[in-house]
Enzyme design. Structure first.
Site, PDB file in Angstrom:
ATOM      1  N   HIS A  81       0.666  -1.172  -0.064  1.00 25.33           N
ATOM      2  CA  HIS A  81       0.062   0.012   0.140  1.00 25.33           C
ATOM      3  C   HIS A  81       0.709   1.264  -0.115  1.00 25.33           C
ATOM      4  O   HIS A  81       2.102   1.248   0.304  1.00 25.33           O
ATOM      5  CB  HIS A  81      -0.933  -0.019   1.117  1.00 25.33           C
ATOM      6  N   ASP A  86      -4.630   4.975  10.046  1.00 30.10           N
ATOM      7  CA  ASP A  86      -4.966   4.544  11.318  1.00 30.10           C
ATOM      8  C   ASP A  86      -6.374   3.707  11.221  1.00 30.10           C
ATOM      9  O   ASP A  86      -7.261   3.685  10.538  1.00 30.10           O
ATOM     10  CB  ASP A  86      -5.191   5.576  12.382  1.00 30.10           C
TER      11      ASP A  86
END
Length: 104
Positions: A81, A86
């Site tokens: 990625h 988060d």
């Protein structure tokens, strides 16, 4: 007679040890190929996927967990990625496969 029995037992132990060494071999002989792309060793077959996939990451899922789920769904050999979100964050997470991982 006691000495003969001891010698026979030692010979038997020695033959067991040598047969164990012969059986062990190396890991490639025992388990086949360690290639993640398939081959003669059995296991999971992976595909060469070259693409960028935009994932709307859900709440309470880490970026790595999302990456691993998508990688497994596509049976991709290589994936990564471009940035980390988060677990509590939601949003677009670009996931790169194959040659596209060089862009990130």
């Amino acid at each position: 007679r006691g000495k003969q029995q001891q010698q026979q037992q030692q010979q038997q132990r020695g033959s067991r040890r040598s047969s164990w060494k012969n059986r062990r071999g190396n890991k490639k002989q025992r388990y086949g190929s360690f290639s993640s792309s398939g081959g003669g060793g059995g296991g999971r077959q992976y595909r060469d996927v070259n693409a960028i996939f935009l994932l709307d990451k859900p709440f309470n899922v880490s970026s790595n967990d999302a990456l691993q789920q998508v990688k497994k769904a596509f049976d991709a050999k290589k994936a990564g990625h471009t940035g980390t979100l988060d677990p509590i964050a939601t949003g677009m997470l670009p996931i790169c496969f194959g040659e596209a991982t060089k862009l990130a």
